[in-house]
Design a protein around this motif. Sequence first.
Motif, PDB file in Angstrom:
ATOM      1  N   PRO A  59       0.822  -1.220   0.000  1.00  0.00           N
ATOM      2  CA  PRO A  59       0.000   0.000   0.000  1.00  0.00           C
ATOM      3  C   PRO A  59       0.854   1.267   0.000  1.00  0.00           C
ATOM      4  O   PRO A  59       1.905   1.316   0.629  1.00  0.00           O
ATOM      5  CB  PRO A  59      -0.803  -0.110   1.291  1.00  0.00           C
ATOM      6  CG  PRO A  59      -0.756  -1.552   1.667  1.00  0.00           C
ATOM      7  CD  PRO A  59       0.548  -2.072   1.150  1.00  0.00           C
ATOM      8  N   ALA A  60       0.376   2.261  -0.730  1.00  0.00           N
ATOM      9  CA  ALA A  60       1.064   3.553  -0.800  1.00  0.00           C
ATOM     10  C   ALA A  60       0.135   4.625  -0.243  1.00  0.00           C
ATOM     11  O   ALA A  60      -1.085   4.496  -0.335  1.00  0.00           O
ATOM     12  CB  ALA A  60       1.436   3.871  -2.246  1.00  0.00           C
ATOM     13  N   PRO A  61       0.713   5.704   0.323  1.00  0.00           N
ATOM     14  CA  PRO A  61      -0.137   6.790   0.829  1.00  0.00           C
ATOM     15  C   PRO A  61      -1.094   7.261  -0.265  1.00  0.00           C
ATOM     16  O   PRO A  61      -0.724   7.348  -1.426  1.00  0.00           O
ATOM     17  CB  PRO A  61       0.866   7.888   1.193  1.00  0.00           C
ATOM     18  CG  PRO A  61       2.139   7.145   1.471  1.00  0.00           C
ATOM     19  CD  PRO A  61       2.128   5.964   0.523  1.00  0.00           C
ATOM     20  N   GLY A  62      -2.339   7.517   0.116  1.00  0.00           N
ATOM     21  CA  GLY A  62      -3.338   7.940  -0.852  1.00  0.00           C
ATOM     22  C   GLY A  62      -4.028   6.759  -1.527  1.00  0.00           C
ATOM     23  O   GLY A  62      -5.008   6.931  -2.231  1.00  0.00           O
ATOM     24  N   ASN A  63      -3.491   5.564  -1.330  1.00  0.00           N
ATOM     25  CA  ASN A  63      -4.077   4.371  -1.943  1.00  0.00           C
ATOM     26  C   ASN A  63      -4.245   3.276  -0.890  1.00  0.00           C
ATOM     27  O   ASN A  63      -4.061   2.104  -1.175  1.00  0.00           O
ATOM     28  CB  ASN A  63      -3.172   3.888  -3.085  1.00  0.00           C
ATOM     29  CG  ASN A  63      -3.858   2.851  -3.940  1.00  0.00           C
ATOM     30  OD1 ASN A  63      -5.086   2.814  -4.014  1.00  0.00           O
ATOM     31  ND2 ASN A  63      -3.090   1.984  -4.557  1.00  0.00           N
ATOM     32  N   LEU A  64      -4.557   3.688   0.342  1.00  0.00           N
ATOM     33  CA  LEU A  64      -4.675   2.732   1.436  1.00  0.00           C
ATOM     34  C   LEU A  64      -6.081   2.137   1.470  1.00  0.00           C
ATOM     35  O   LEU A  64      -7.058   2.834   1.224  1.00  0.00           O
ATOM     36  CB  LEU A  64      -4.357   3.415   2.771  1.00  0.00           C
ATOM     37  CG  LEU A  64      -2.966   4.056   2.858  1.00  0.00           C
ATOM     38  CD1 LEU A  64      -2.787   4.752   4.200  1.00  0.00           C
ATOM     39  CD2 LEU A  64      -1.876   3.027   2.641  1.00  0.00           C
ATOM     40  N   VAL A  65      -6.158   0.856   1.762  1.00  0.00           N
ATOM     41  CA  VAL A  65      -7.429   0.146   1.800  1.00  0.00           C
ATOM     42  C   VAL A  65      -8.047   0.286   3.182  1.00  0.00           C
ATOM     43  O   VAL A  65      -7.427  -0.091   4.185  1.00  0.00           O
ATOM     44  CB  VAL A  65      -7.200  -1.350   1.469  1.00  0.00           C
ATOM     45  CG1 VAL A  65      -8.521  -2.121   1.528  1.00  0.00           C
ATOM     46  CG2 VAL A  65      -6.536  -1.510   0.107  1.00  0.00           C
ATOM     47  N   GLY A  66      -9.251   0.834   3.242  1.00  0.00           N
ATOM     48  CA  GLY A  66      -9.951   0.981   4.513  1.00  0.00           C
ATOM     49  C   GLY A  66     -10.704  -0.286   4.875  1.00  0.00           C
ATOM     50  O   GLY A  66     -11.338  -0.904   4.007  1.00  0.00           O
ATOM     51  N   VAL A  67     -10.622  -0.687   6.135  1.00  0.00           N
ATOM     52  CA  VAL A  67     -11.295  -1.901   6.615  1.00  0.00           C
ATOM     53  C   VAL A  67     -11.813  -1.674   8.025  1.00  0.00           C
ATOM     54  O   VAL A  67     -11.438  -0.712   8.686  1.00  0.00           O
ATOM     55  CB  VAL A  67     -10.338  -3.127   6.620  1.00  0.00           C
ATOM     56  CG1 VAL A  67      -9.914  -3.502   5.209  1.00  0.00           C
ATOM     57  CG2 VAL A  67      -9.142  -2.894   7.516  1.00  0.00           C
ATOM     58  N   LYS A  68     -12.654  -2.586   8.466  1.00  0.00           N
ATOM     59  CA  LYS A  68     -13.076  -2.631   9.864  1.00  0.00           C
ATOM     60  C   LYS A  68     -12.505  -3.914  10.455  1.00  0.00           C
ATOM     61  O   LYS A  68     -12.452  -4.938   9.778  1.00  0.00           O
ATOM     62  CB  LYS A  68     -14.598  -2.646   9.976  1.00  0.00           C
ATOM     63  CG  LYS A  68     -15.237  -1.332   9.592  1.00  0.00           C
ATOM     64  CD  LYS A  68     -16.730  -1.391   9.780  1.00  0.00           C
ATOM     65  CE  LYS A  68     -17.351  -0.065   9.373  1.00  0.00           C
ATOM     66  NZ  LYS A  68     -18.807  -0.106   9.397  1.00  0.00           N
ATOM     67  N   ALA A  69     -12.105  -3.847  11.713  1.00  0.00           N
ATOM     68  CA  ALA A  69     -11.525  -5.007  12.381  1.00  0.00           C
ATOM     69  C   ALA A  69     -12.300  -5.293  13.653  1.00  0.00           C
ATOM     70  O   ALA A  69     -12.758  -4.371  14.329  1.00  0.00           O
ATOM     71  CB  ALA A  69     -10.061  -4.742  12.708  1.00  0.00           C
ATOM     72  N   ARG A  70     -12.424  -6.585  13.972  1.00  0.00           N
ATOM     73  CA  ARG A  70     -13.077  -6.995  15.215  1.00  0.00           C
ATOM     74  C   ARG A  70     -12.239  -8.106  15.820  1.00  0.00           C
ATOM     75  O   ARG A  70     -11.932  -9.089  15.149  1.00  0.00           O
ATOM     76  CB  ARG A  70     -14.485  -7.495  14.923  1.00  0.00           C
ATOM     77  CG  ARG A  70     -15.260  -7.878  16.172  1.00  0.00           C
ATOM     78  CD  ARG A  70     -16.680  -8.331  15.878  1.00  0.00           C
ATOM     79  NE  ARG A  70     -17.453  -7.278  15.223  1.00  0.00           N
ATOM     80  CZ  ARG A  70     -17.921  -7.354  13.966  1.00  0.00           C
ATOM     81  NH1 ARG A  70     -17.705  -8.416  13.249  1.00  0.00           N
ATOM     82  NH2 ARG A  70     -18.606  -6.362  13.454  1.00  0.00           N
ATOM     83  N   LYS A  88      -6.742   1.243   8.294  1.00  0.00           N
ATOM     84  CA  LYS A  88      -6.260   1.157   6.919  1.00  0.00           C
ATOM     85  C   LYS A  88      -5.147   0.131   6.839  1.00  0.00           C
ATOM     86  O   LYS A  88      -4.347  -0.004   7.761  1.00  0.00           O
ATOM     87  CB  LYS A  88      -5.737   2.508   6.464  1.00  0.00           C
ATOM     88  CG  LYS A  88      -6.799   3.596   6.483  1.00  0.00           C
ATOM     89  CD  LYS A  88      -6.503   4.655   5.468  1.00  0.00           C
ATOM     90  CE  LYS A  88      -7.508   5.774   5.440  1.00  0.00           C
ATOM     91  NZ  LYS A  88      -8.877   5.441   5.357  1.00  0.00           N
ATOM     92  N   ILE A  89      -5.113  -0.571   5.733  1.00  0.00           N
ATOM     93  CA  ILE A  89      -4.018  -1.497   5.481  1.00  0.00           C
ATOM     94  C   ILE A  89      -2.842  -0.663   4.983  1.00  0.00           C
ATOM     95  O   ILE A  89      -2.931   0.009   3.945  1.00  0.00           O
ATOM     96  CB  ILE A  89      -4.430  -2.571   4.468  1.00  0.00           C
ATOM     97  CG1 ILE A  89      -5.510  -3.446   5.105  1.00  0.00           C
ATOM     98  CG2 ILE A  89      -3.215  -3.401   4.036  1.00  0.00           C
ATOM     99  CD1 ILE A  89      -6.123  -4.459   4.192  1.00  0.00           C
ATOM    100  N   VAL A  90      -1.766  -0.656   5.758  1.00  0.00           N
ATOM    101  CA  VAL A  90      -0.628   0.223   5.464  1.00  0.00           C
ATOM    102  C   VAL A  90       0.630  -0.551   5.087  1.00  0.00           C
ATOM    103  O   VAL A  90       1.653   0.046   4.758  1.00  0.00           O
ATOM    104  CB  VAL A  90      -0.325   1.156   6.662  1.00  0.00           C
ATOM    105  CG1 VAL A  90      -1.491   2.109   6.915  1.00  0.00           C
ATOM    106  CG2 VAL A  90       0.003   0.362   7.914  1.00  0.00           C
TER     107      VAL A  90
END
Length: 135
Positions: A59-70, A88-90
């Motif tokens: 992942p690159a800044p500006g292209n990070l994948v947003g997720v929810k975690a539990r 975000k997956i970083v």
Amino acid sequence: MTKPNLRNQQRVDVSTEITIEKSDGCHLTCKVSNISRTGVMIDCDQETAKQLVPDMRPPAPGNLVGVKARFSVPVLPTQPVTVEAEGKIVHMRRIARNDFQVGLQFSTFEGNGFNYVDQYVAKLLADARNEQPSA
């Protein structure tokens, strides 16, 4: 504005399950290899990594994948609490042919989630310090 160095956060090795929810509603169950106050490192296979990071590029800044975690943390010995966080997956790295690490950075927590993670990490760090032989 300088970006905080999140690598300064002390990480603690753990082995627990985490459920990741992607924006399309897909749920993936993964293993956590370590946790800090700011995120978790997830161990997964190639198929899961591909679902989390579709183009399989770090992942690159500006292209990070947003997720929810539990995930659960044993804040109270008798009753684990469930932590829900958005993040975000970083980070993504291939460890072996079918072993990947995916780094998730927390951005917001539901309710007292941050406090639970903070207490859990602090307890594990204290336990680790107490187990080290004295010089």
